[in-house]
Scaffold this motif. Structure first.
Motif: not given
Ligand SMILES: O=P(O)(O)OC[C@@]1(O)O[C@H](CO)[C@@H](O)[C@@H]1O
Ligand SMILES: [Mg+2]
Ligand SMILES: [Mg+2]
Length: 284
Positions: A90, A92-95, A194, A213
């Protein structure tokens, strides 16, 4: 005995750090946003650039390895985990955080062989925290060992979760119903960083007791799962069974007692699996 995957792990740490620098630079100059499956499923040129950087550099060093990358899958690559050494990325985790400069953004790199996690790197690049784990070798943040919380009482816990990017009313109702049940246990707090990867690293660090989640993807959790288990935590499906990384459902907790408390309160549902093949298009 020397570690078969040490070289690959060193490379993952180095490339995660370099990717983090790229993310930090882009945060100052370039946060132009595009959308994927919906108006709230965001992607930027930086997500794509970072994923390409990681894949190209790994390919040069380890040409036989395979990849599952968030942006490559969005571009039509398959999402199959085989026995071949596979990097699950991933970029960017938190785009959404990145786009808004909300300060929790991670580069996440998991590495699997025979479908088993061998090492993991999550770089929380705005906090400058490098989380690492090696199967059987423990979990660390900037070289310091991590240990989950020893709390057994869910009523004295902080629970992390996210709302995801599904705005289907039935799914949102279930998400809120679970949240209501958990808040009213009562727990001491509910938090959302986030990013799934950072939420899970918070579990590994002992700051929150659990994260759950429904709606995550394999690239959100592939690396941080090992970081949680090597810090002494447990992974569970939201129905209480074994976690299945492609199922898009996860509980990561400090211990079974807390995880099982959450299972009782979560209204589960099953999003489309990550390894579902895309529909066949007939060209007559
Ligand atoms: O799209 P990104 O930024 O890589 O993923 C971030 C994220 O939206 O993915 C998960 C849900 O899919 C959430 O836990 C997390 O907040
Ligand atoms: Mg993600
Ligand atoms: Mg991402």
């Amino acid at each position: 005995m020397s570690d078969l995957w040490q070289n690959a792990m060193d490379h993952a740490v180095a490339i995660a750090r370099k990717s983090g620098e790229l993310v930090r630079e882009a945060l100052r100059d370039d946060r132009k946003v595009m959308t994927k499956s919906s108006s709230i499923d965001l992607v930027t040129k930086t997500d794509q650039k970072v994923e390409q950087l990681i894949i190209q550099s790994v390919r040069e060093k380890f040409p036989s390895h395979r990849f599952i990358g968030e942006e490559s899958v969005a571009a039509g690559e398959t999402c199959d985990l085989t026995d071949t050494p596979t990097w699950i990325i991933d970029p960017i985790d938190g785009t959404t955080n990145f786009v808004h400069a909300f300060p929790f953004v991670a580069v996440s790199i998991g590495f699997y062989v025979n479908k088993q996690s061998e090492f993991a790197v999550v770089f929380s690049c705005l906090e400058d925290k490098m989380f690492t784990a090696r199967r059987g070798g423990g979990a660390f943040c900037n070289g310091e060992p991590l240990q989950v919380s020893d709390q057994e009482d869910v009523r004295q816990s902080i629970i992390a979760t996210e709302f995801g990017s599904n705005r289907d009313v039935e799914a949102v109702d279930k998400i809120f119903s679970s949240l209501r049940n958990i808040l009213c246990l009562p727990v001491q707090g509910v938090r959302s960083a986030g990013t799934a990867a950072i939420n899970m690293c918070l579990v590994a660090s002992g700051c929150v007791e659990a994260y759950y989640e429904i709606g995550v993807h394999v690239w959100d959790v592939a690396a941080a799962s090992l970081i949680v288990s090597e810090a002494g935590g447990v992974l569970m499906d939201v129905d209480g069974g074994a976690v299945d990384l492609m199922s898009r459902r996860i509980i990561a907790a400090n211990n079974r007692t807390i995880a099982e408390n959450l299972v009782k309160e979560i209204e589960s549902f099953s999003p489309t699996r990550d390894d579902t093949p895309p529909p066949q298009v007939n060209h007559y």
